[in-house]
Design a protein around this motif. Sequence first.
Motif, PDB file in Angstrom:
ATOM      1  N   LEU A  80      26.280  27.355   4.096  1.00 61.74           N
ATOM      2  CA  LEU A  80      25.468  26.314   4.684  1.00 61.74           C
ATOM      3  C   LEU A  80      25.379  24.977   3.777  1.00 61.74           C
ATOM      4  CD1 LEU A  80      22.612  28.048   6.718  1.00 61.74           C
ATOM      5  CD2 LEU A  80      24.509  26.906   7.676  1.00 61.74           C
ATOM      6  N   ALA A  81      25.759  23.997   4.339  1.00 62.07           N
ATOM      7  CA  ALA A  81      26.049  22.797   3.279  1.00 62.07           C
ATOM      8  C   ALA A  81      24.562  22.164   2.551  1.00 62.07           C
ATOM      9  CB  ALA A  81      26.387  21.701   4.225  1.00 62.07           C
ATOM     10  N   PRO A  82      23.336  22.179   3.301  1.00 61.17           N
ATOM     11  CA  PRO A  82      22.472  21.490   2.326  1.00 61.17           C
ATOM     12  C   PRO A  82      21.949  21.904   1.043  1.00 61.17           C
ATOM     13  CG  PRO A  82      21.443  22.003   4.448  1.00 61.17           C
ATOM     14  CD  PRO A  82      22.942  22.459   4.219  1.00 61.17           C
ATOM     15  N   GLU A 103      19.233  23.809   8.784  1.00 62.06           N
ATOM     16  CA  GLU A 103      20.324  23.805   7.689  1.00 62.06           C
ATOM     17  C   GLU A 103      21.776  24.121   8.433  1.00 62.06           C
ATOM     18  OE1 GLU A 103      20.815  26.029   4.013  1.00 62.06           O
ATOM     19  OE2 GLU A 103      18.781  26.435   4.196  1.00 62.06           O
ATOM     20  N   VAL A 104      21.909  24.507   9.588  1.00 62.25           N
ATOM     21  CA  VAL A 104      22.813  24.761  10.470  1.00 62.25           C
ATOM     22  C   VAL A 104      23.269  23.371  10.955  1.00 62.25           C
ATOM     23  CG1 VAL A 104      24.130  25.849  12.377  1.00 62.25           C
ATOM     24  CG2 VAL A 104      22.491  27.252  11.032  1.00 62.25           C
ATOM     25  N   TYR A 152      22.581  20.493   9.902  1.00 63.69           N
ATOM     26  CA  TYR A 152      23.154  19.505   8.767  1.00 63.69           C
ATOM     27  C   TYR A 152      24.649  19.900   8.499  1.00 63.69           C
ATOM     28  CZ  TYR A 152      22.902  17.662   3.943  1.00 63.69           C
ATOM     29  OH  TYR A 152      23.270  16.717   3.050  1.00 63.69           O
ATOM     30  N   THR A 153      24.860  21.270   8.527  1.00 70.57           N
ATOM     31  CA  THR A 153      26.231  21.663   8.290  1.00 70.57           C
ATOM     32  C   THR A 153      27.335  21.301   9.128  1.00 70.57           C
ATOM     33  OG1 THR A 153      25.306  23.605   6.978  1.00 70.57           O
ATOM     34  CG2 THR A 153      27.513  23.613   7.384  1.00 70.57           C
TER      35      THR A 153
END
Lengths: 205, 277
Positions: free
Chosen positions: A55-57, B177-178, B180-181
């Motif tokens: 997951l990116a953040p 978060e998902v 955002y990704t």
Amino acid sequence: MGEVELSCLAYAKMFLHASQFPRCSVNGLLLSSSPAEGAVCITDCVPLLHSHLSLAPITQLALTQVDVWCAQTQQRIVGYYQANACVSDSSPTPCALKIAEKIFEQCNNAVLLMIDGEKMFPGCRVPPIVMYERKDARWALKDKHTIMLRQWEETCSVVNQLFSSGDQALLVDFDSHLDDITKDWTNPKLNAKIMELVSPANGNV
Amino acid sequence: MSSVSELYDVTWEEMRDKLRKWREENYRNSEQIVDVGEELINEHASKLGDDIWIIYEQVMIAALDCSRDDLAWSCLQELKKQFPDSHRVKRLAGMRLEALERYEDANKLYDSILQDDPTNTAARKRKISILRAQGKSSEAIRELNEYLEHYAKAAFCLEELMMTNPHNHLYCEQYAEVKYTQGGLENLELARKYFAQALKLNNRNMRALFGLYMSASHIAASPKVSAKVKKDNVKYAAWATSQISRAYQMAGRGKKENKCSVKAVEEMLESMQITMS
């Protein structure tokens, strides 16, 4: 390609990180305080995550903060490590390749290091490491003979001592820092303990 | 070796309460659970009343983590005696077989549960874990897709979880978060809203705070947004920045040791301010 040296400090913390979360995939960044020319000397590492690696953040956040810290301490990010939750599979995941790519953009001899869980048992003679380097636009396995772990026996002994003294519990990764921001992901206490253990072995870093 | 109660000067009630706390908060500090649980079971079983069964379960799972098959076996035996036909106990027996790498036997056990009760998700999940442990990821994925056949994406799952657990700030934050990704302006806005919601549910969730800061900053920096949207998001980001700074200042108070991480955050916040304006 070139030689890569892995310090006791970096190895110990990676190993401790993987051991602290045996059921999770873990990852982190490899740092160097040596000049950019010549062999890559991995002198330290920052353990990052043990959950939701893809997951990116939080990954972005961690990379940014480590970048800032490196600038403040004259270090560079020279690689990425990961240990997969599934012990029998040490191949790089898409997430690992992506992050390594990003690092390669800034550092042209970046390395991707996968920890081989199957070789992490006590008494194993070989370092539980598989290293990749950038060759012909892909990540290729590095020739084992170009990977230097100076004083491997001493390194193993340092790691064992950390476990017997219970100091392995001192390790803080970025994820744990977010759960409790009074914990410091730069691990000054643990670093000091490790350097204490290393110094009898002839000041080797 | 001294006992836990001697070492830490705790009563059996405190040990029992600690175990409960770890259960409720889902800690998997297996070595500690084994230490505390084993002593509780050996010395104070009669005082635990009905709590003892859930403690047996908790200790058994922790024992498997620590390769204490002796302890896992004895806990399992007690549970089998008390609950002879239970699917839940059968699943525990399966977990022990998995720990011993007797995957075929474990699978047989889970299959027998599923024959009786095809909706038993716990058994299904264990079967998927076995595939993963054997390195058979594509099969694991196939099975997982079947199990999730009504759910197209991770986001959908989390939406369901959020509906049934509206007070759980972790699901909210993970959903954000998902999103955002997944990326893109719409997803970023959703991400920001859900990070904000997670913060409403728990104003100390640092991931949500940072997430809010990052999503608002990215939206504000996007050339595609209107001046009003940009202005609003700059405000959200600024609010998040002040909360983050405050949290780190409180954390760093008097502690020389985390100066590094505090400084890194300060600089990071400063540098991102510049890109936004």
